[in-house]
Design a protein around this motif. Structure first.
Motif, PDB file in Angstrom:
ATOM      1  N   SER A  26      10.635 -41.777 -43.666  1.00 44.13           N
ATOM      2  CA  SER A  26      11.608 -40.882 -44.286  1.00 44.13           C
ATOM      3  C   SER A  26      12.382 -40.123 -43.210  1.00 44.13           C
ATOM      4  O   SER A  26      11.926 -39.995 -42.065  1.00 44.13           O
ATOM      5  N   GLU A  27      13.531 -39.598 -43.595  1.00 41.47           N
ATOM      6  CA  GLU A  27      14.329 -38.816 -42.656  1.00 41.47           C
ATOM      7  C   GLU A  27      13.575 -37.552 -42.222  1.00 41.47           C
ATOM      8  O   GLU A  27      13.619 -37.159 -41.060  1.00 41.47           O
ATOM      9  N   GLY A  28      12.875 -36.930 -43.163  1.00 40.26           N
ATOM     10  CA  GLY A  28      12.090 -35.736 -42.830  1.00 40.26           C
ATOM     11  C   GLY A  28      11.038 -36.026 -41.773  1.00 40.26           C
ATOM     12  O   GLY A  28      10.844 -35.246 -40.836  1.00 40.26           O
ATOM     13  N   ARG A  29      10.369 -37.144 -41.925  1.00 36.60           N
ATOM     14  CA  ARG A  29       9.345 -37.518 -40.942  1.00 36.60           C
ATOM     15  C   ARG A  29       9.972 -37.784 -39.578  1.00 36.60           C
ATOM     16  O   ARG A  29       9.430 -37.409 -38.545  1.00 36.60           O
ATOM     17  N   LEU A  30      11.131 -38.432 -39.572  1.00 34.33           N
ATOM     18  CA  LEU A  30      11.822 -38.700 -38.315  1.00 34.33           C
ATOM     19  C   LEU A  30      12.125 -37.392 -37.595  1.00 34.33           C
ATOM     20  O   LEU A  30      11.823 -37.254 -36.404  1.00 34.33           O
ATOM     21  N   TRP A  31      12.695 -36.411 -38.296  1.00 33.27           N
ATOM     22  CA  TRP A  31      13.066 -35.152 -37.644  1.00 33.27           C
ATOM     23  C   TRP A  31      11.848 -34.368 -37.197  1.00 33.27           C
ATOM     24  O   TRP A  31      11.885 -33.688 -36.163  1.00 33.27           O
ATOM     25  N   LYS A  32      10.759 -34.426 -37.947  1.00 30.78           N
ATOM     26  CA  LYS A  32       9.531 -33.741 -37.513  1.00 30.78           C
ATOM     27  C   LYS A  32       8.989 -34.365 -36.236  1.00 30.78           C
ATOM     28  O   LYS A  32       8.536 -33.670 -35.329  1.00 30.78           O
ATOM     29  N   ARG A  33       9.027 -35.669 -36.170  1.00 31.38           N
ATOM     30  CA  ARG A  33       8.456 -36.378 -35.018  1.00 31.38           C
ATOM     31  C   ARG A  33       9.386 -36.379 -33.805  1.00 31.38           C
ATOM     32  O   ARG A  33       8.935 -36.429 -32.673  1.00 31.38           O
ATOM     33  N   ILE A  34      10.684 -36.341 -34.045  1.00 31.24           N
ATOM     34  CA  ILE A  34      11.626 -36.439 -32.933  1.00 31.24           C
ATOM     35  C   ILE A  34      11.512 -35.232 -32.001  1.00 31.24           C
ATOM     36  O   ILE A  34      11.799 -35.326 -30.810  1.00 31.24           O
ATOM     37  N   ARG A  35      11.038 -34.117 -32.531  1.00 32.19           N
ATOM     38  CA  ARG A  35      10.851 -32.932 -31.687  1.00 32.19           C
ATOM     39  C   ARG A  35       9.846 -33.198 -30.572  1.00 32.19           C
ATOM     40  O   ARG A  35       9.888 -32.562 -29.525  1.00 32.19           O
ATOM     41  N   LEU A  36       8.962 -34.149 -30.790  1.00 36.73           N
ATOM     42  CA  LEU A  36       7.958 -34.463 -29.773  1.00 36.73           C
ATOM     43  C   LEU A  36       8.586 -35.050 -28.509  1.00 36.73           C
ATOM     44  O   LEU A  36       7.987 -35.001 -27.438  1.00 36.73           O
ATOM     45  N   GLN A  54      -6.544 -26.571 -27.259  1.00 36.11           N
ATOM     46  CA  GLN A  54      -6.306 -26.710 -28.694  1.00 36.11           C
ATOM     47  C   GLN A  54      -6.452 -28.182 -29.056  1.00 36.11           C
ATOM     48  O   GLN A  54      -6.309 -29.049 -28.207  1.00 36.11           O
ATOM     49  N   ASP A  55      -6.727 -28.433 -30.323  1.00 37.78           N
ATOM     50  CA  ASP A  55      -6.789 -29.808 -30.805  1.00 37.78           C
ATOM     51  C   ASP A  55      -5.392 -30.214 -31.243  1.00 37.78           C
ATOM     52  O   ASP A  55      -5.020 -30.075 -32.399  1.00 37.78           O
ATOM     53  N   LEU A  56      -4.573 -30.653 -30.287  1.00 40.42           N
ATOM     54  CA  LEU A  56      -3.187 -31.000 -30.583  1.00 40.42           C
ATOM     55  C   LEU A  56      -3.061 -32.489 -30.832  1.00 40.42           C
ATOM     56  O   LEU A  56      -3.256 -33.299 -29.939  1.00 40.42           O
ATOM     57  N   THR A  57      -2.729 -32.833 -32.060  1.00 39.95           N
ATOM     58  CA  THR A  57      -2.474 -34.219 -32.433  1.00 39.95           C
ATOM     59  C   THR A  57      -0.996 -34.329 -32.828  1.00 39.95           C
ATOM     60  O   THR A  57      -0.323 -33.315 -33.022  1.00 39.95           O
ATOM     61  N   ILE A  58      -0.518 -35.545 -32.939  1.00 39.33           N
ATOM     62  CA  ILE A  58       0.867 -35.741 -33.377  1.00 39.33           C
ATOM     63  C   ILE A  58       1.084 -35.074 -34.735  1.00 39.33           C
ATOM     64  O   ILE A  58       2.082 -34.392 -34.946  1.00 39.33           O
ATOM     65  N   LYS A  59       0.142 -35.242 -35.614  1.00 37.50           N
ATOM     66  CA  LYS A  59       0.270 -34.658 -36.953  1.00 37.50           C
ATOM     67  C   LYS A  59       0.353 -33.135 -36.875  1.00 37.50           C
ATOM     68  O   LYS A  59       1.203 -32.514 -37.514  1.00 37.50           O
ATOM     69  N   LYS A  60      -0.516 -32.525 -36.066  1.00 35.50           N
ATOM     70  CA  LYS A  60      -0.499 -31.064 -35.949  1.00 35.50           C
ATOM     71  C   LYS A  60       0.761 -30.567 -35.253  1.00 35.50           C
ATOM     72  O   LYS A  60       1.343 -29.574 -35.653  1.00 35.50           O
ATOM     73  N   LEU A  61       1.184 -31.245 -34.207  1.00 37.99           N
ATOM     74  CA  LEU A  61       2.407 -30.840 -33.515  1.00 37.99           C
ATOM     75  C   LEU A  61       3.632 -31.021 -34.393  1.00 37.99           C
ATOM     76  O   LEU A  61       4.551 -30.204 -34.367  1.00 37.99           O
ATOM     77  N   SER A  62       3.661 -32.081 -35.174  1.00 41.95           N
ATOM     78  CA  SER A  62       4.799 -32.346 -36.052  1.00 41.95           C
ATOM     79  C   SER A  62       4.945 -31.281 -37.124  1.00 41.95           C
ATOM     80  O   SER A  62       6.041 -31.039 -37.614  1.00 41.95           O
TER      81      SER A  62
END
Length: 79
Positions: A26-36, A54-62
C-alpha cells in the motif's frame, strides 16, 4: 535496504503508484518504510550490531516518527 531502492526509483522518475504496484504494498506502507532510507549510518550500524539499547525492528521504526536530522536520531534511538 529496500527503502533506499524506492528512493532511487522515485528520483529516477517512477511514480509512487508504479512502486506500490510492483512491490504489492500500500502507499501508506511505502511512506512509512521509505523513512528508513534516511537513517544515519551510525544508527544503522548500531541496529545491525544490536547496540542501540532498544529493540529496534523495521516494524517498530516504521511506526515511529523518525527525524531527518541525524543528531536528533542519535538522541532519540541511541542510549
Amino acid at each position: 535496504m529496500q527503502s533506499r531502492s524506492w528512493v532511487e526509483k522515485l528520483k529516477a522518475g517512477s511514480s509512487v503508484t508504479d512502486i506500490t504496484a510492483s512491490e504489492g504494498i500500500s502507499e501508506g506502507r511505502l511512506w512509512k518504510r521509505i523513512r528508513l532510507a534516511f537513517l544515519s549510518p551510525k544508527l544503522v550500524t548500531a541496529i545491525l550490531d544490536g547496540t542501540t539499547g532498544q529493540d529496534l525492528t523495521i516494524k517498530k521504526l516504521s511506526a515511529r516518527d523518525i527525524p531527518l536530522n541525524w543528531e536528533e536520531q542519535h538522541a532519540k534511538f541511541l542510549c
